[in-house]
Design an enzyme around this catalytic site. Sequence first.
Site, mmCIF file in Angstrom:
data_model
loop_
_atom_site.group_PDB
_atom_site.id
_atom_site.type_symbol
_atom_site.label_atom_id
_atom_site.label_comp_id
_atom_site.label_asym_id
_atom_site.label_seq_id
_atom_site.Cartn_x
_atom_site.Cartn_y
_atom_site.Cartn_z
ATOM 1 N N GLU A 160 0.855 -1.198 0.000
ATOM 2 C CA GLU A 160 0.000 0.000 0.000
ATOM 3 C C GLU A 160 0.886 1.241 0.000
ATOM 4 O OE1 GLU A 160 -3.576 0.832 2.739
ATOM 5 O OE2 GLU A 160 -2.046 2.229 3.472
ATOM 6 N N HIS A 170 -8.131 2.927 -3.844
ATOM 7 C CA HIS A 170 -9.108 3.048 -2.762
ATOM 8 C C HIS A 170 -10.108 4.146 -3.145
ATOM 9 C CE1 HIS A 170 -6.286 1.361 0.617
ATOM 10 N NE2 HIS A 170 -6.078 0.759 -0.541
ATOM 11 N N ARG A 187 -16.100 3.199 3.265
ATOM 12 C CA ARG A 187 -16.934 4.320 3.703
ATOM 13 C C ARG A 187 -16.086 5.556 3.965
ATOM 14 N NH1 ARG A 187 -19.141 4.698 9.640
ATOM 15 N NH2 ARG A 187 -16.939 5.271 9.802
ATOM 16 N N ASP A 211 -13.981 8.106 6.861
ATOM 17 C CA ASP A 211 -14.353 8.728 8.135
ATOM 18 C C ASP A 211 -14.757 10.175 7.906
ATOM 19 O OD1 ASP A 211 -13.857 6.485 9.871
ATOM 20 O OD2 ASP A 211 -11.743 6.750 9.370
ATOM 21 N N HIS A 265 -14.538 -3.226 14.104
ATOM 22 C CA HIS A 265 -14.444 -1.796 13.777
ATOM 23 C C HIS A 265 -14.742 -0.948 15.023
ATOM 24 C CE1 HIS A 265 -15.825 2.080 11.962
ATOM 25 N NE2 HIS A 265 -14.728 1.868 11.259
HETATM 26 P P1 FAD Z 1 -18.172 0.168 6.576
HETATM 27 O O1 FAD Z 1 -17.949 -1.196 6.062
HETATM 28 O O2 FAD Z 1 -19.294 0.943 5.990
HETATM 29 O O3 FAD Z 1 -18.342 0.068 8.166
HETATM 30 C C1 FAD Z 1 -18.289 1.233 8.970
HETATM 31 C C2 FAD Z 1 -19.031 0.973 10.277
HETATM 32 O O4 FAD Z 1 -20.436 0.884 10.013
HETATM 33 C C3 FAD Z 1 -18.658 -0.343 10.956
HETATM 34 O O5 FAD Z 1 -18.710 -0.148 12.351
HETATM 35 C C4 FAD Z 1 -19.751 -1.298 10.512
HETATM 36 O O6 FAD Z 1 -19.954 -2.360 11.443
HETATM 37 C C5 FAD Z 1 -20.947 -0.351 10.447
HETATM 38 N N1 FAD Z 1 -21.957 -0.770 9.452
HETATM 39 C C6 FAD Z 1 -21.735 -1.238 8.206
HETATM 40 N N2 FAD Z 1 -22.909 -1.472 7.587
HETATM 41 C C7 FAD Z 1 -23.873 -1.124 8.453
HETATM 42 C C8 FAD Z 1 -25.321 -1.123 8.404
HETATM 43 N N3 FAD Z 1 -25.967 -1.544 7.299
HETATM 44 N N4 FAD Z 1 -25.998 -0.689 9.496
HETATM 45 C C9 FAD Z 1 -25.353 -0.267 10.610
HETATM 46 N N5 FAD Z 1 -24.004 -0.245 10.719
HETATM 47 C C10 FAD Z 1 -23.277 -0.669 9.656
HETATM 48 N N6 FAD Z 1 -9.847 5.408 4.986
HETATM 49 C C11 FAD Z 1 -9.654 6.414 4.097
HETATM 50 O O7 FAD Z 1 -10.139 7.534 4.322
HETATM 51 N N7 FAD Z 1 -8.931 6.216 2.945
HETATM 52 C C12 FAD Z 1 -8.380 5.017 2.635
HETATM 53 O O8 FAD Z 1 -7.743 4.869 1.589
HETATM 54 C C13 FAD Z 1 -8.568 3.932 3.549
HETATM 55 N N8 FAD Z 1 -8.062 2.704 3.281
HETATM 56 C C14 FAD Z 1 -8.311 1.665 4.149
HETATM 57 C C15 FAD Z 1 -7.841 0.389 3.829
HETATM 58 C C16 FAD Z 1 -8.086 -0.682 4.679
HETATM 59 C C17 FAD Z 1 -7.578 -2.061 4.319
HETATM 60 C C18 FAD Z 1 -8.788 -0.473 5.900
HETATM 61 C C19 FAD Z 1 -9.026 -1.619 6.848
HETATM 62 C C20 FAD Z 1 -9.270 0.790 6.221
HETATM 63 C C21 FAD Z 1 -9.047 1.866 5.354
HETATM 64 N N9 FAD Z 1 -9.530 3.147 5.617
HETATM 65 C C22 FAD Z 1 -9.321 4.180 4.736
HETATM 66 C C23 FAD Z 1 -10.229 3.424 6.875
HETATM 67 C C24 FAD Z 1 -11.773 3.258 6.750
HETATM 68 O O9 FAD Z 1 -12.279 4.216 5.857
HETATM 69 C C25 FAD Z 1 -12.369 3.440 8.149
HETATM 70 O O10 FAD Z 1 -11.996 2.379 8.980
HETATM 71 C C26 FAD Z 1 -13.859 3.683 8.214
HETATM 72 O O11 FAD Z 1 -14.161 4.053 9.569
HETATM 73 C C27 FAD Z 1 -14.727 2.477 7.873
HETATM 74 O O12 FAD Z 1 -14.681 2.176 6.565
HETATM 75 P P2 FAD Z 1 -15.350 0.805 6.011
HETATM 76 O O13 FAD Z 1 -15.235 0.827 4.556
HETATM 77 O O14 FAD Z 1 -14.820 -0.349 6.756
HETATM 78 O O15 FAD Z 1 -16.882 1.091 6.442
#
Ligand code: FAD
Length: 292
Positions: A17, A76, A106, A108, A150
């Site tokens: 990455e 990403h 998603r 932050d 998470h």
């Molecule tokens: P989601 O999968 O949408 O989950 C977010 C939260 O919502 C979780 O607590 C989940 O349990 C909850 N949730 C999901 N679906 C629902 C639903 N239907 N109802 C209620 N709750 C729900 N961030 C950046 O800004 N840029 C990047 O490039 C980046 N790269 C990353 C790469 C990796 C491998 C990882 C692990 C994280 C990365 N992140 C990045 C951080 C990430 O954006 C954050 O961790 C963010 O808080 C969650 O993103 P997610 O895609 O996992 O969200």
Amino acid sequence: MKISEILRQDRGSFSFEVFPPKKQEGFEKIERVVERLCRQHPSYISVTFGAAGGRDSHTADVAAFIRRQGATPLAHLTCVSYTRDELHRKLTELRTLGIENILALRGDLPAGMTPEDLPADRYRYASELTAAIRDFGGFCVGGACYPETHVECSHWRDDIDHLRRKVEAGADFLTTQMFFDNALMYRFLWRLRTADIQVPVVAGIMPITNAAQVARCRSLAGCFFPHRFLMLVDRWGDQPAAMEQAGVAYATEQIVDLLANGVTSIHLYTMNKPTVAEAILRNLSELLPPRT
Ligand code: FAD
């Protein structure tokens, strides 16, 4: 090449990455980083997108540069602060640049914004973005997952349930958040399998090379650090070269243990430090599958 095909080959994968520069002036530097990383023949290289809540800066450009080097890019893409139309324009841009792989996230809340500031017609969760990318067509889609659950989710069962929705929405593979105790990963994999989540899971490994990263990993991702690791930071945290060597040794050992236990897809969070990635790969020269 689509990452789903790479992971299907069953030879394991080793990927990196990188993060893009915030400003155009930093572009030459990231080009040198990518060139060096490409010499290691990674299975693919991922490019973050406005990490820590920021907006996009050059993710597509860096991904296109990786492609021009003959390597496979994974771009990403976060949805939290974009309208659906804005994201569709980004998908069009990625397609035009020949990018085939997207890590759908998603993201932050950007610093200084409140939930009320976010666009009403945004995709609320990564699963919704994943489904939209699937509808758009033509991309292999990955998603993030969290061996330690998470930070916003109060129970691991709910997090796994949300993860299942992400996979059902079309995620082809998952990449884990960094972790520093492999037992957490093995427990997580068991949880996935018992929930019948069967897509490939790539283990995200972060070589910690300075003491400040420990505090950042704790505050941003809630990471647990085993006592054994904290002893290294205690001993060498104020000696940069020694801490880097200890961090490389720790990450190497983590990867050796993962490989020995059947986790064969490894993603290295390089923090744009090719020397660290090169040192780890040297340590693993006989353990990783040949990369061409
Ligand atoms: P989601 O999968 O949408 O989950 C977010 C939260 O919502 C979780 O607590 C989940 O349990 C909850 N949730 C999901 N679906 C629902 C639903 N239907 N109802 C209620 N709750 C729900 N961030 C950046 O800004 N840029 C990047 O490039 C980046 N790269 C990353 C790469 C990796 C491998 C990882 C692990 C994280 C990365 N992140 C990045 C951080 C990430 O954006 C954050 O961790 C963010 O808080 C969650 O993103 P997610 O895609 O996992 O969200």
